[in-house]
Design an enzyme around this catalytic site. Structure first.
Site, PDB file in Angstrom:
ATOM      1  N   CYS A 181       0.159  13.697  -1.326  1.00 54.02           N
ATOM      2  CA  CYS A 181      -0.927  13.130  -0.502  1.00 54.02           C
ATOM      3  C   CYS A 181      -0.950  13.683   0.915  1.00 54.02           C
ATOM      4  O   CYS A 181      -1.908  13.465   1.649  1.00 54.02           O
ATOM      5  CB  CYS A 181      -0.825  11.613  -0.479  1.00 54.02           C
ATOM      6  N   HIS A 217      -4.549   8.860   5.798  1.00 51.94           N
ATOM      7  CA  HIS A 217      -4.621   9.004   4.340  1.00 51.94           C
ATOM      8  C   HIS A 217      -4.941   7.637   3.747  1.00 51.94           C
ATOM      9  O   HIS A 217      -4.399   6.621   4.186  1.00 51.94           O
ATOM     10  CB  HIS A 217      -3.278   9.523   3.816  1.00 51.94           C
ATOM     11  N   ASN A 273      -7.740   6.192  -3.699  1.00 53.00           N
ATOM     12  CA  ASN A 273      -6.844   7.242  -3.208  1.00 53.00           C
ATOM     13  C   ASN A 273      -7.195   8.552  -3.922  1.00 53.00           C
ATOM     14  O   ASN A 273      -6.909   8.720  -5.101  1.00 53.00           O
ATOM     15  CB  ASN A 273      -5.397   6.835  -3.485  1.00 53.00           C
TER      16      ASN A 273
HETATM   17  O1  UT7 Z   1      -0.678   7.994  -1.687  1.00 53.75           O
HETATM   18  C1  UT7 Z   1       0.641   8.229  -2.037  1.00 53.75           C
HETATM   19  C2  UT7 Z   1       1.544   7.187  -1.558  1.00 53.75           C
HETATM   20  N1  UT7 Z   1       1.327   5.954  -2.301  1.00 53.75           N
HETATM   21  C3  UT7 Z   1       1.244   4.812  -1.636  1.00 53.75           C
HETATM   22  O2  UT7 Z   1       1.254   4.807  -0.424  1.00 53.75           O
HETATM   23  C4  UT7 Z   1       1.167   3.527  -2.437  1.00 53.75           C
HETATM   24  C5  UT7 Z   1       2.157   2.533  -1.874  1.00 53.75           C
HETATM   25  N2  UT7 Z   1       2.231   1.281  -2.659  1.00 53.75           N
HETATM   26  C6  UT7 Z   1       1.219   0.395  -2.706  1.00 53.75           C
HETATM   27  O3  UT7 Z   1       0.154   0.625  -2.160  1.00 53.75           O
HETATM   28  C7  UT7 Z   1       1.490  -0.930  -3.363  1.00 53.75           C
HETATM   29  O4  UT7 Z   1       2.855  -1.061  -3.641  1.00 53.75           O
HETATM   30  C8  UT7 Z   1       0.670  -1.149  -4.689  1.00 53.75           C
HETATM   31  C9  UT7 Z   1      -0.794  -1.320  -4.350  1.00 53.75           C
HETATM   32  C10 UT7 Z   1       0.867   0.032  -5.606  1.00 53.75           C
HETATM   33  C11 UT7 Z   1       1.125  -2.436  -5.386  1.00 53.75           C
HETATM   34  O5  UT7 Z   1       1.024  -3.533  -4.494  1.00 53.75           O
HETATM   35  P1  UT7 Z   1       2.263  -4.519  -4.272  1.00 53.75           P
HETATM   36  O6  UT7 Z   1       1.810  -5.558  -3.338  1.00 53.75           O
HETATM   37  O7  UT7 Z   1       3.438  -3.674  -3.854  1.00 53.75           O
HETATM   38  O8  UT7 Z   1       2.446  -5.148  -5.702  1.00 53.75           O
HETATM   39  P2  UT7 Z   1       3.715  -5.096  -6.672  1.00 53.75           P
HETATM   40  O9  UT7 Z   1       3.878  -3.739  -7.252  1.00 53.75           O
HETATM   41  O10 UT7 Z   1       4.888  -5.699  -5.983  1.00 53.75           O
HETATM   42  O11 UT7 Z   1       3.255  -6.078  -7.795  1.00 53.75           O
HETATM   43  C12 UT7 Z   1       3.039  -7.480  -7.550  1.00 53.75           C
HETATM   44  C13 UT7 Z   1       2.572  -8.133  -8.822  1.00 53.75           C
HETATM   45  C14 UT7 Z   1       3.460  -7.816 -10.021  1.00 53.75           C
HETATM   46  O12 UT7 Z   1       3.515  -8.957 -10.840  1.00 53.75           O
HETATM   47  P3  UT7 Z   1       4.779  -9.951 -10.776  1.00 53.75           P
HETATM   48  O13 UT7 Z   1       5.964  -9.090 -11.107  1.00 53.75           O
HETATM   49  O14 UT7 Z   1       4.811 -10.460  -9.367  1.00 53.75           O
HETATM   50  O15 UT7 Z   1       4.450 -10.991 -11.792  1.00 53.75           O
HETATM   51  C15 UT7 Z   1       2.674  -6.760 -10.754  1.00 53.75           C
HETATM   52  O16 UT7 Z   1       2.933  -6.723 -12.127  1.00 53.75           O
HETATM   53  O17 UT7 Z   1       1.266  -7.683  -9.161  1.00 53.75           O
HETATM   54  C16 UT7 Z   1       1.256  -7.204 -10.511  1.00 53.75           C
HETATM   55  N3  UT7 Z   1       0.282  -6.125 -10.607  1.00 53.75           N
HETATM   56  C17 UT7 Z   1      -1.019  -6.346 -10.850  1.00 53.75           C
HETATM   57  N4  UT7 Z   1      -1.727  -7.466 -11.072  1.00 53.75           N
HETATM   58  C18 UT7 Z   1      -3.043  -7.352 -11.263  1.00 53.75           C
HETATM   59  C19 UT7 Z   1       0.492  -4.792 -10.450  1.00 53.75           C
HETATM   60  N5  UT7 Z   1      -0.685  -4.142 -10.591  1.00 53.75           N
HETATM   61  C20 UT7 Z   1      -1.623  -5.076 -10.829  1.00 53.75           C
HETATM   62  C21 UT7 Z   1      -3.015  -5.017 -11.065  1.00 53.75           C
HETATM   63  N6  UT7 Z   1      -3.695  -6.181 -11.273  1.00 53.75           N
HETATM   64  N7  UT7 Z   1      -3.708  -3.867 -11.049  1.00 53.75           N
END
Ligand code: UT7
Length: 328
Positions: free
Chosen positions: A115, A255, A285
């Site tokens: 990215c 970004h 993204n």
């Molecule tokens: O561009 C390259 C660099 N990449 C980035 O900068 C991305 C960095 N990371 C992020 O932006 C975030 O970590 C994400 C958007 C990918 C995820 O957000 P988060 O707040 O970190 O969520 P998480 O991964 O901790 O997941 C929280 C919960 C989980 O459920 P439990 O374990 O709490 O029951 C996931 O299974 O949300 C669940 N979850 C979803 N729920 C509904 C994960 N994806 C989804 C979804 N819809 N699409």
């Protein structure tokens, strides 16, 4: 003799027409518009149809750029394509874009910094201009992220979109253009964000396909933590070392990976939201295209002499910032 700088003298972008909304994603995986909006700030993304590759989007962006800037294809000296989704392993997508756009006299290559690729490519290109070696250099960021996205994996499929954006760099002796840059990489971050299959380590096989190794793998939380720290730090650092205060900054161009990361970066720099280019809601993204896509949409608001900070963080890990003085 006055110093030669590389100025951005034109910008263009291209997005495929098909729009994949959060509502449609709700029918594909266990997710909701509300979760995606609150966690990422994304409402929809553009998807390229099957049978086309990153070079097709890149070529559209470059064709429009040549037209807008009145540049003859044969006058372009160099094209650098930033991509993580090349049409094929080789030849370089940059070579293909050059062929499709008639850049007969340009040499071209691809640059992969995930990215941060567009930012790294812009810095690389600026050096060719600053040394006086080349007069017309195109940097294009093009990614068909849908081609490496697993649309059964809700944690990644909501994040990415397809697009391309391109800028023209030309020399100037005025105090505008690429003024300063900071870059960094840390390869130990590879464990958190990568695509395992298809390279020399894990060539395509039935096993790699069955294991879904040809899709993006991301551990969201650790990547999020690194992204917030690195993007904010590097943006603050480039301001400090150039004695720029928040009042001096016209725009932050971050970004577009997650609205929460963008907000944290802006807070750390002390710039208000009105000075931050944000279009993640409509594109998601798009990896190497996010920054040119923003500049393209904001082009009419920019004025000569505006101080702009570009900032990125991505797989690798890679990160960086550039201080640009807008040239037109
Ligand atoms: O561009 C390259 C660099 N990449 C980035 O900068 C991305 C960095 N990371 C992020 O932006 C975030 O970590 C994400 C958007 C990918 C995820 O957000 P988060 O707040 O970190 O969520 P998480 O991964 O901790 O997941 C929280 C919960 C989980 O459920 P439990 O374990 O709490 O029951 C996931 O299974 O949300 C669940 N979850 C979803 N729920 C509904 C994960 N994806 C989804 C979804 N819809 N699409």
């Amino acid at each position: 003799m006055s110093k030669i700088r590389a100025k951005i003298s034109g910008i263009n972008a291209w997005v495929p027409p098909y729009i994949l909304t959060n509502k449609e994603l709700e029918t594909m995986v266990d997710t909701t518009d509300e979760w995606i909006m609150t966690r990422t700030g994304i409402r929809e993304r553009h998807i390229l149809k099957d049978g086309l590759g990153s070079s097709d989007m890149g070529a559209e962006a470059v064709k429009g750029l040549l037209e807008k800037t009145g540049t003859k294809p044969e006058d372009v000296d160099l094209l650098i394509c930033a991509t993580v989704t090349p049409d094929m392993m080789f030849p370089a997508t940059g070579n293909i874009i050059s062929d499709k756009t008639g850049l007969k006299n340009a040499f071209s290559f691809d640059l992969n910094a995930a990215c941060s690729g567009f930012l790294f490519a812009l810095i690389t290109a600026s050096k060719y201009v600053e040394t006086g070696q080349y007069k017309k250099v195109i940097v294009v960021g093009a990614d068909k992220m849908s081609g490496i996205t697993d649309y059964t994996a809700r944690e990644t499929c909501v994040l990415f979109g397809d697009a391309a954006g391109a800028v023209l760099l030309e020399p100037t002796t005025e105090a505008v253009g690429i003024m300063d840059s900071i870059t960094g990489t840390d390869g130990s971050g590879r464990n958190y964000l990568h695509m395992k299959g298809g390279g020399s380590l894990r060539p395509a096989s039935h096993e790699t396909v069955d294991n879904k190794e040809h899709f993006i793998y991301q551990e969201g939380q650790p990547v999020f933590k690194f992204a917030v720290t690195r993007m904010a730090d590097v943006s603050a650092e480039i301001m400090e070392r150039n004695n720029l205060t928040a009042d001096d900054i016209s725009y932050l161009v971050p970004h577009q990976a997650n609205l929460r990361i963008i907000d944290a970066t802006a807070r750390r720099m002390g710039v208000g939201k009105d000075k931050v280019m944000i279009n993640i809601e409509r594109y998601g993204n798009t990896t190497d295209a996010t920054i040119p896509l923003c500049l393209w949409e904001w082009e009419n608001k920019l004025k000569k002499g505006d101080n702009i900070i570009l900032a990125a963080f991505g797989g690798g890990f890679t990160w960086g910032s550039i201080w640009v003085k807008w040239a037109y």
